[in-house]
Write a protein that holds these residues in place. Structure first.
Motif, PDB file in Angstrom:
ATOM      1  N   LEU A 282      -1.854  20.532  -8.319  1.00  0.00           N
ATOM      2  CA  LEU A 282      -0.599  20.204  -7.816  1.00  0.00           C
ATOM      3  C   LEU A 282      -0.930  19.411  -6.376  1.00  0.00           C
ATOM      4  O   LEU A 282      -1.996  19.734  -5.859  1.00  0.00           O
ATOM      5  CB  LEU A 282       0.026  21.699  -7.288  1.00  0.00           C
ATOM      6  N   VAL A 283       0.269  18.605  -6.002  1.00  0.00           N
ATOM      7  CA  VAL A 283      -0.054  17.838  -5.036  1.00  0.00           C
ATOM      8  C   VAL A 283       1.333  17.581  -4.159  1.00  0.00           C
ATOM      9  O   VAL A 283       2.580  17.576  -4.850  1.00  0.00           O
ATOM     10  CB  VAL A 283      -0.214  16.091  -5.449  1.00  0.00           C
TER      11      VAL A 283
ATOM     12  N   SER B 104       0.716  -1.275  -0.089  1.00  0.00           N
ATOM     13  CA  SER B 104       0.098  -0.237   0.092  1.00  0.00           C
ATOM     14  C   SER B 104       0.856   1.153   0.032  1.00  0.00           C
ATOM     15  O   SER B 104       0.661   2.177   0.827  1.00  0.00           O
ATOM     16  CB  SER B 104      -1.053  -0.005   1.300  1.00  0.00           C
ATOM     17  N   GLU B 105       1.895   1.286  -0.763  1.00  0.00           N
ATOM     18  CA  GLU B 105       2.587   2.400  -1.069  1.00  0.00           C
ATOM     19  C   GLU B 105       2.750   2.733  -2.664  1.00  0.00           C
ATOM     20  O   GLU B 105       2.387   1.913  -3.585  1.00  0.00           O
ATOM     21  CB  GLU B 105       3.995   2.226  -0.527  1.00  0.00           C
ATOM     22  N   ALA B 106       2.849   4.067  -2.821  1.00  0.00           N
ATOM     23  CA  ALA B 106       2.959   4.577  -4.341  1.00  0.00           C
ATOM     24  C   ALA B 106       4.309   4.158  -4.615  1.00  0.00           C
ATOM     25  O   ALA B 106       5.284   4.955  -4.400  1.00  0.00           O
ATOM     26  CB  ALA B 106       2.640   6.087  -4.237  1.00  0.00           C
ATOM     27  N   ILE B 107       4.256   3.333  -5.524  1.00  0.00           N
ATOM     28  CA  ILE B 107       5.736   2.857  -6.142  1.00  0.00           C
ATOM     29  C   ILE B 107       5.570   2.775  -7.695  1.00  0.00           C
ATOM     30  O   ILE B 107       4.501   2.282  -8.417  1.00  0.00           O
ATOM     31  CB  ILE B 107       5.818   1.406  -5.706  1.00  0.00           C
TER      32      ILE B 107
ATOM     33  N   PRO C   7      14.610  10.495   1.586  1.00  0.00           N
ATOM     34  CA  PRO C   7      13.275  11.003   0.790  1.00  0.00           C
ATOM     35  C   PRO C   7      13.560  12.712   0.871  1.00  0.00           C
ATOM     36  O   PRO C   7      13.985  13.297   1.636  1.00  0.00           O
ATOM     37  CB  PRO C   7      12.426  10.917   2.091  1.00  0.00           C
ATOM     38  N   LYS C   8      12.560  13.083  -0.072  1.00  0.00           N
ATOM     39  CA  LYS C   8      12.880  14.652  -0.382  1.00  0.00           C
ATOM     40  C   LYS C   8      11.311  15.345  -0.721  1.00  0.00           C
ATOM     41  O   LYS C   8      10.683  14.386  -1.335  1.00  0.00           O
ATOM     42  CB  LYS C   8      13.763  15.022  -1.520  1.00  0.00           C
ATOM     43  N   GLU C   9      11.105  16.386  -0.225  1.00  0.00           N
ATOM     44  CA  GLU C   9       9.560  16.836  -0.337  1.00  0.00           C
ATOM     45  C   GLU C   9       9.638  17.570  -1.985  1.00  0.00           C
ATOM     46  O   GLU C   9      10.712  18.423  -1.956  1.00  0.00           O
ATOM     47  CB  GLU C   9       9.373  18.053   0.732  1.00  0.00           C
ATOM     48  N   ILE C  10       8.728  17.249  -2.426  1.00  0.00           N
ATOM     49  CA  ILE C  10       8.493  17.691  -4.008  1.00  0.00           C
ATOM     50  C   ILE C  10       7.119  18.174  -4.153  1.00  0.00           C
ATOM     51  O   ILE C  10       5.999  17.952  -3.361  1.00  0.00           O
ATOM     52  CB  ILE C  10       9.138  16.900  -5.099  1.00  0.00           C
ATOM     53  N   VAL C  11       6.840  18.764  -5.365  1.00  0.00           N
ATOM     54  CA  VAL C  11       5.445  19.021  -5.677  1.00  0.00           C
ATOM     55  C   VAL C  11       5.139  18.460  -6.964  1.00  0.00           C
ATOM     56  O   VAL C  11       6.163  18.813  -8.035  1.00  0.00           O
ATOM     57  CB  VAL C  11       5.113  20.701  -5.899  1.00  0.00           C
TER      58      VAL C  11
ATOM     59  N   MET D 140       6.615   6.910  -3.346  1.00  0.00           N
ATOM     60  CA  MET D 140       6.027   8.271  -2.818  1.00  0.00           C
ATOM     61  C   MET D 140       5.069   8.248  -1.877  1.00  0.00           C
ATOM     62  O   MET D 140       4.528   7.362  -1.575  1.00  0.00           O
ATOM     63  CB  MET D 140       5.291   8.964  -4.360  1.00  0.00           C
ATOM     64  N   HIS D 141       4.686   9.327  -1.110  1.00  0.00           N
ATOM     65  CA  HIS D 141       3.463   9.618  -0.079  1.00  0.00           C
ATOM     66  C   HIS D 141       2.934  10.905  -0.582  1.00  0.00           C
ATOM     67  O   HIS D 141       3.718  12.083  -0.607  1.00  0.00           O
ATOM     68  CB  HIS D 141       4.134   9.683   1.352  1.00  0.00           C
ATOM     69  N   ASN D 142       1.676  10.756  -0.465  1.00  0.00           N
ATOM     70  CA  ASN D 142       0.948  12.251  -0.544  1.00  0.00           C
ATOM     71  C   ASN D 142       1.243  13.201   0.807  1.00  0.00           C
ATOM     72  O   ASN D 142       0.629  12.192   1.852  1.00  0.00           O
ATOM     73  CB  ASN D 142      -0.376  11.903  -0.883  1.00  0.00           C
ATOM     74  N   LEU D 143       1.465  14.021   0.760  1.00  0.00           N
ATOM     75  CA  LEU D 143       1.799  14.965   1.876  1.00  0.00           C
ATOM     76  C   LEU D 143       0.678  16.089   2.197  1.00  0.00           C
ATOM     77  O   LEU D 143       0.993  16.987   3.198  1.00  0.00           O
ATOM     78  CB  LEU D 143       3.266  15.597   1.906  1.00  0.00           C
ATOM     79  N   THR D 144      -0.476  16.042   1.300  1.00  0.00           N
ATOM     80  CA  THR D 144      -1.255  16.930   1.434  1.00  0.00           C
ATOM     81  C   THR D 144      -1.887  17.187   2.632  1.00  0.00           C
ATOM     82  O   THR D 144      -2.131  18.253   3.346  1.00  0.00           O
ATOM     83  CB  THR D 144      -2.378  16.782   0.148  1.00  0.00           C
TER      84      THR D 144
END
Length: 364
Positions: free
Chosen positions: A157-158, A80-83, A145-149, A181-185
């Motif tokens: 945008l997410v 259950s991860e975005a891969i 890990p790095k935060e991106i948009v 990836m992980h959704n940080l919204t």
């Protein structure tokens, strides 16, 4: 967050799954019947050492890529991860439904596209350089890990974080990179709300003392660096204790709220900050405002506070309040520190009180 340790665990799991898949497929291993069949002693068996059966190399990293991708696909769809998996050109070769949802497009439409097409332009150059360097050296790496948009297919945008890591492959197989990836919204929204609460005075909704201290230091540093003025106003409600004693603390709180609203509405621009300094004291930071300009702001605040009515609280029209204000201005190195600027404004405030209240005093 996906750390290097978690990636190693992911790689080990993939390797073990691949080897187990090979074992279950019957490659180089005995069948269950062969394994459990009794050995009949013979003359040959007694005189010759029995042949040993090889065991699976569970931790071997040189894998058949077709088997690897098959095992990886199974894991990607089960986790259950975005891969997603890309080749050395950054082209998506595999992606699960969670990652497709983040990219905002069906899986079948994403295969064959460059994953950086879905990264906001502010981050694209970094990843393009990363892949260019990797193509030159093919040195295994972990990035993030790095935060991106992410910029999705519909242009929305997410906020997300992403980690990239090289997959173990065979000598003749093409190199691959797995992205997680992980959704940080929702996390961003909660963080911003917590930050707002941590910097806001609950009663008046103005900035609290912590936020004031930080904003003043930032304004001070900017003022000294660019040599522009910085003004500070300290505001104190006159005879507020008497108001509390006469009308009660609940009405006293409502009075503070009314005063805070007037001060906040009097802010000349969004660079200025109104804060509750403590008790019935308030303060205003005015970056790039001279003392004369700050005085005009203080006069506006004074006029509007004198016009506050309390009839909505059940009090008579005769009930009025006033404030005393002290102004100090940093210009051309007049003060050595931000604290010295506060002390100068405080001294001016007490002079205004000593001279009769309901007035504005400038720092000498």
């Amino acid at each position: 967050m996906i750390t290097s340790d978690k990636y190693q665990e992911f790689h080990d799991t993939l390797t073990r799954a691949t080897e187990l898949a090979k074992a279950l497929s019957g490659k180089n291993f005995p069948t269950p019947d062969q394994k459990n069949a009794p050995v009949t002693p013979t003359k040959t068996a007694l005189t010759s050492p029995p042949k040993t059966v090889s065991t699976p190399k569970i931790f071997e990293h040189t894998l058949d890529q077709a088997t690897q991708l098959s095992s990886l696909g199974f894991l990607m769809n089960a986790i259950s991860e975005a891969i997603f998996v890309v080749n050395d050109e950054g082209v998506i070769e595999m992606i699960n439904q969670h990652a497709a949802k983040l990219f905002g497009s069906p899986k079948e439409l994403l295969i064959g596209q460059k994953w950086t097409n879905f990264v906001n332009s502010a981050y694209q150059e970094e990843y393009q350089e990363l892949f260019a360097h990797w193509r030159e050296t093919f040195t295994p790496f972990n990035h993030g890990p790095k935060e991106i948009v992410l910029q999705r297919s519909d242009s929305s945008l997410v906020n997300a974080d992403i980690s990239l890591s090289c997959l173990p492959v065979g000598e003749n197989a093409k190199p691959l990179i797995v992205g997680v990836m992980h959704n940080l919204t929702s996390h961003k929204e909660k963080f911003e709300e917590l930050t707002r609460l941590a910097n806001t005075d609950k009663l008046t909704s103005l900035a609290n003392r912590h936020a004031f201290d930080e904003a003043l230091q930032n304004a001070w540093d900017d003022s000294r660096q660019h040599q522009h003025p910085l003004s500070l106003i300290l505001i104190d409600i006159d005879f507020f204790k008497i108001f509390n004693d006469n009308y009660g603390h609940i009405n006293g709180d409502k009075c503070l709220q009314k005063v805070a609203q007037v001060i906040n509405l009097a802010m000349p621009n969004r660079d200025c900050l109104a804060a509750r300094f403590g008790g019935e004291e308030f303060t205003v930071i005015l970056p790039n405002f001279s003392q004369a300009q700050a005085q005009r702001v203080a006069e506006k605040i004074q006029r509007q506070i004198n016009q506050i009515k309390f009839t909505d609280m059940g009090l008579t029209q005769e009930v009025k309040i006033s404030v005393s204000q002290g102004i100090a201005c940093e210009q051309q190195g007049q003060f050595r520190t931000a604290t010295a600027l506060i002390c100068a404004a405080d001294t001016a405030l007490y002079r205004a009180k000593a001279e009769g209240r309901n007035r504005i005093s400038l720092s000498l």
